[in-house]
Design a protein around this motif. Structure first.
Motif, PDB file in Angstrom:
ATOM      1  N   SER A  93       0.839  -1.190   0.000  1.00 44.92           N
ATOM      2  CA  SER A  93       0.000   0.000   0.000  1.00 44.92           C
ATOM      3  C   SER A  93       0.877   1.245   0.000  1.00 44.92           C
ATOM      4  O   SER A  93       1.773   1.368   0.838  1.00 44.92           O
ATOM      5  CB  SER A  93      -0.907   0.012   1.235  1.00 44.92           C
ATOM      6  OG  SER A  93      -1.555   1.257   1.358  1.00 44.92           O
ATOM      7  N   PRO A  94       0.656   2.201  -0.919  1.00 42.85           N
ATOM      8  CA  PRO A  94       1.510   3.398  -0.965  1.00 42.85           C
ATOM      9  C   PRO A  94       1.169   4.411   0.121  1.00 42.85           C
ATOM     10  O   PRO A  94       1.954   5.315   0.387  1.00 42.85           O
ATOM     11  CB  PRO A  94       1.223   3.966  -2.356  1.00 42.85           C
ATOM     12  CG  PRO A  94      -0.190   3.546  -2.637  1.00 42.85           C
ATOM     13  CD  PRO A  94      -0.343   2.191  -1.995  1.00 42.85           C
ATOM     14  N   ASN A  95       0.015   4.291   0.761  1.00 38.69           N
ATOM     15  CA  ASN A  95      -0.426   5.318   1.708  1.00 38.69           C
ATOM     16  C   ASN A  95      -0.858   4.757   3.059  1.00 38.69           C
ATOM     17  O   ASN A  95      -1.670   5.353   3.750  1.00 38.69           O
ATOM     18  CB  ASN A  95      -1.581   6.127   1.100  1.00 38.69           C
ATOM     19  CG  ASN A  95      -1.149   6.888  -0.133  1.00 38.69           C
ATOM     20  OD1 ASN A  95      -0.153   7.590  -0.112  1.00 38.69           O
ATOM     21  ND2 ASN A  95      -1.884   6.730  -1.218  1.00 38.69           N
ATOM     22  N   GLY A  96      -0.316   3.629   3.432  1.00 34.78           N
ATOM     23  CA  GLY A  96      -0.701   3.060   4.720  1.00 34.78           C
ATOM     24  C   GLY A  96       0.173   1.888   5.083  1.00 34.78           C
ATOM     25  O   GLY A  96       1.168   1.612   4.426  1.00 34.78           O
ATOM     26  N   ASN A  97      -0.192   1.194   6.131  1.00 37.67           N
ATOM     27  CA  ASN A  97       0.578   0.038   6.570  1.00 37.67           C
ATOM     28  C   ASN A  97       0.359  -1.149   5.648  1.00 37.67           C
ATOM     29  O   ASN A  97      -0.746  -1.371   5.150  1.00 37.67           O
ATOM     30  CB  ASN A  97       0.171  -0.357   7.987  1.00 37.67           C
ATOM     31  CG  ASN A  97       0.759   0.575   9.023  1.00 37.67           C
ATOM     32  OD1 ASN A  97       1.602   1.408   8.723  1.00 37.67           O
ATOM     33  ND2 ASN A  97       0.304   0.444  10.252  1.00 37.67           N
ATOM     34  N   THR A  98       1.421  -1.922   5.457  1.00 37.51           N
ATOM     35  CA  THR A  98       1.335  -3.151   4.673  1.00 37.51           C
ATOM     36  C   THR A  98       1.931  -4.291   5.486  1.00 37.51           C
ATOM     37  O   THR A  98       3.142  -4.315   5.732  1.00 37.51           O
ATOM     38  CB  THR A  98       2.107  -3.028   3.349  1.00 37.51           C
ATOM     39  OG1 THR A  98       1.552  -1.974   2.559  1.00 37.51           O
ATOM     40  CG2 THR A  98       2.043  -4.331   2.567  1.00 37.51           C
ATOM     41  N   PRO A  99       1.122  -5.245   5.958  1.00 34.51           N
ATOM     42  CA  PRO A  99       1.696  -6.418   6.627  1.00 34.51           C
ATOM     43  C   PRO A  99       2.408  -7.280   5.587  1.00 34.51           C
ATOM     44  O   PRO A  99       1.792  -7.720   4.625  1.00 34.51           O
ATOM     45  CB  PRO A  99       0.475  -7.118   7.223  1.00 34.51           C
ATOM     46  CG  PRO A  99      -0.688  -6.643   6.410  1.00 34.51           C
ATOM     47  CD  PRO A  99      -0.339  -5.269   5.919  1.00 34.51           C
ATOM     48  N   VAL A 100       3.689  -7.482   5.761  1.00 37.14           N
ATOM     49  CA  VAL A 100       4.477  -8.252   4.804  1.00 37.14           C
ATOM     50  C   VAL A 100       4.583  -9.704   5.232  1.00 37.14           C
ATOM     51  O   VAL A 100       4.370 -10.616   4.437  1.00 37.14           O
ATOM     52  CB  VAL A 100       5.886  -7.637   4.639  1.00 37.14           C
ATOM     53  CG1 VAL A 100       6.732  -8.485   3.689  1.00 37.14           C
ATOM     54  CG2 VAL A 100       5.783  -6.202   4.118  1.00 37.14           C
ATOM     55  N   PHE A 101       4.905  -9.930   6.516  1.00 36.79           N
ATOM     56  CA  PHE A 101       5.076 -11.300   7.008  1.00 36.79           C
ATOM     57  C   PHE A 101       4.750 -11.343   8.491  1.00 36.79           C
ATOM     58  O   PHE A 101       5.167 -10.471   9.253  1.00 36.79           O
ATOM     59  CB  PHE A 101       6.518 -11.770   6.779  1.00 36.79           C
ATOM     60  CG  PHE A 101       6.785 -13.182   7.219  1.00 36.79           C
ATOM     61  CD1 PHE A 101       6.538 -14.244   6.368  1.00 36.79           C
ATOM     62  CD2 PHE A 101       7.273 -13.438   8.491  1.00 36.79           C
ATOM     63  CE1 PHE A 101       6.779 -15.550   6.784  1.00 36.79           C
ATOM     64  CE2 PHE A 101       7.512 -14.739   8.912  1.00 36.79           C
ATOM     65  CZ  PHE A 101       7.257 -15.800   8.056  1.00 36.79           C
ATOM     66  N   GLY A 102       4.029 -12.363   8.914  1.00 37.34           N
ATOM     67  CA  GLY A 102       3.727 -12.525  10.323  1.00 37.34           C
ATOM     68  C   GLY A 102       2.817 -11.424  10.861  1.00 37.34           C
ATOM     69  O   GLY A 102       2.167 -10.703  10.111  1.00 37.34           O
ATOM     70  N   ALA A 103       2.798 -11.275  12.189  1.00 34.86           N
ATOM     71  CA  ALA A 103       1.954 -10.274  12.839  1.00 34.86           C
ATOM     72  C   ALA A 103       2.624  -9.788  14.116  1.00 34.86           C
ATOM     73  O   ALA A 103       3.216 -10.590  14.852  1.00 34.86           O
ATOM     74  CB  ALA A 103       0.574 -10.851  13.152  1.00 34.86           C
ATOM     75  N   GLN A 104       2.490  -8.490  14.380  1.00 36.05           N
ATOM     76  CA  GLN A 104       3.128  -7.913  15.564  1.00 36.05           C
ATOM     77  C   GLN A 104       2.520  -8.419  16.872  1.00 36.05           C
ATOM     78  O   GLN A 104       3.186  -8.412  17.905  1.00 36.05           O
ATOM     79  CB  GLN A 104       3.005  -6.390  15.518  1.00 36.05           C
ATOM     80  CG  GLN A 104       3.689  -5.743  14.334  1.00 36.05           C
ATOM     81  CD  GLN A 104       3.535  -4.246  14.386  1.00 36.05           C
ATOM     82  OE1 GLN A 104       4.181  -3.570  15.165  1.00 36.05           O
ATOM     83  NE2 GLN A 104       2.643  -3.717  13.564  1.00 36.05           N
ATOM     84  N   ASN A 105       1.264  -8.835  16.821  1.00 39.23           N
ATOM     85  CA  ASN A 105       0.586  -9.263  18.046  1.00 39.23           C
ATOM     86  C   ASN A 105       0.611 -10.771  18.238  1.00 39.23           C
ATOM     87  O   ASN A 105      -0.087 -11.301  19.090  1.00 39.23           O
ATOM     88  CB  ASN A 105      -0.859  -8.759  18.046  1.00 39.23           C
ATOM     89  CG  ASN A 105      -1.665  -9.320  16.884  1.00 39.23           C
ATOM     90  OD1 ASN A 105      -1.110  -9.969  15.994  1.00 39.23           O
ATOM     91  ND2 ASN A 105      -2.960  -9.071  16.883  1.00 39.23           N
ATOM     92  N   ALA A 106       1.412 -11.471  17.433  1.00 40.27           N
ATOM     93  CA  ALA A 106       1.487 -12.932  17.525  1.00 40.27           C
ATOM     94  C   ALA A 106       2.930 -13.372  17.764  1.00 40.27           C
ATOM     95  O   ALA A 106       3.874 -12.642  17.475  1.00 40.27           O
ATOM     96  CB  ALA A 106       0.946 -13.567  16.244  1.00 40.27           C
ATOM     97  N   GLU A 107       3.084 -14.556  18.283  1.00 41.42           N
ATOM     98  CA  GLU A 107       4.418 -15.096  18.516  1.00 41.42           C
ATOM     99  C   GLU A 107       5.111 -15.358  17.184  1.00 41.42           C
ATOM    100  O   GLU A 107       4.562 -15.971  16.281  1.00 41.42           O
ATOM    101  CB  GLU A 107       4.303 -16.413  19.297  1.00 41.42           C
ATOM    102  CG  GLU A 107       5.627 -17.026  19.683  1.00 41.42           C
ATOM    103  CD  GLU A 107       6.281 -16.331  20.872  1.00 41.42           C
ATOM    104  OE1 GLU A 107       7.499 -16.480  21.042  1.00 41.42           O
ATOM    105  OE2 GLU A 107       5.563 -15.645  21.622  1.00 41.42           O
TER     106      GLU A 107
END
Length: 205
Positions: A53-67
């Motif tokens: 996404s050019p104007n926001g967050n893009t989850p690339v791999f995994g998740a910040q709230n997960a192990e």
């Protein structure tokens, strides 16, 4: 002619279904629905630049709230920064596009922020009190990597050491979106570390 019209209507209907599912899921995410699925996983080994996404967050791999290990990209709109905070785990940040400005400590001071150009890297050890983002008209995109789950704590204080704005120790927290402070200029729409925002001449968290 009837066959052609039938085929055309079928194609239109299928197109509407596909478009509807895409826009529906996007609208659901924007409205606070489930987060977007990471672009890279065991079934999708590659991510092309245009997928982000050019104007926001893009989850690339995994998740910040997960192990586990995670990667995500974050966009800061022009003159938009985070405010003093820290994370409870280590993070590594690479500048993908633009110049990323960074500062240390609990007093937000744009004049003390140091610019890191494209390709530069910064290490955020767990517990480092910092703030960062864009201080020019171009905005910036960074890629953040770390091991989750990660917790972010707001720590901003004024020059006298009094908790202000989003600091959880501030007894008079302002309404969301009321922080109108931009770094060296007026803000535009864009993202912030940890989530996209809509700016009205103010910085992110």
């Amino acid at each position: 002619m009837r066959v052609s019209r039938s085929v055309a209507w079928t194609c239109c209907a299928l197109g509407a279904i596909v478009l509807g599912s895409f826009t529906g899921s996007y609208a659901q995410e924007r409205a606070g629905g489930p987060p977007a699925k990471p672009l890279v996983d065991k079934d999708h080994l590659r991510m092309m630049p245009e997928q982000a996404s050019p104007n926001g967050n893009t989850p690339v791999f995994g998740a910040q709230n997960a192990e586990g290990f995670y990667i995500y990209r974050n966009h800061f709109g022009p003159h938009q920064t985070s405010k003093p905070h820290f994370h409870d785990t280590d993070r590594w940040v690479t500048v993908i596009k633009g110049t990323w400005y960074t500062g240390d400590g609990d007093v937000w001071d744009p004049n003390k922020m140091v610019g890191i150009k494209e390709g530069g890297v910064m290490y955020h050890p767990a517990g480092l009190h910092h703030y960062d983002g864009s201080c020019d008209d171009q905005g910036v995109i960074v890629q953040i990597m770390g091991y989750g789950p990660v917790k972010t704590v707001q720590t901003e204080v004024d020059a006298a050491g009094k908790p202000i704005y989003a600091n959880p120790n501030n007894p008079n927290k302002p309404a969301p979106g009321s922080d109108t402070r931009g770094c060296k200029g007026m803000l535009s729409t864009g993202g912030r570390e940890g989530g996209a925002t809509t700016a009205r001449g103010r910085s992110g968290r």
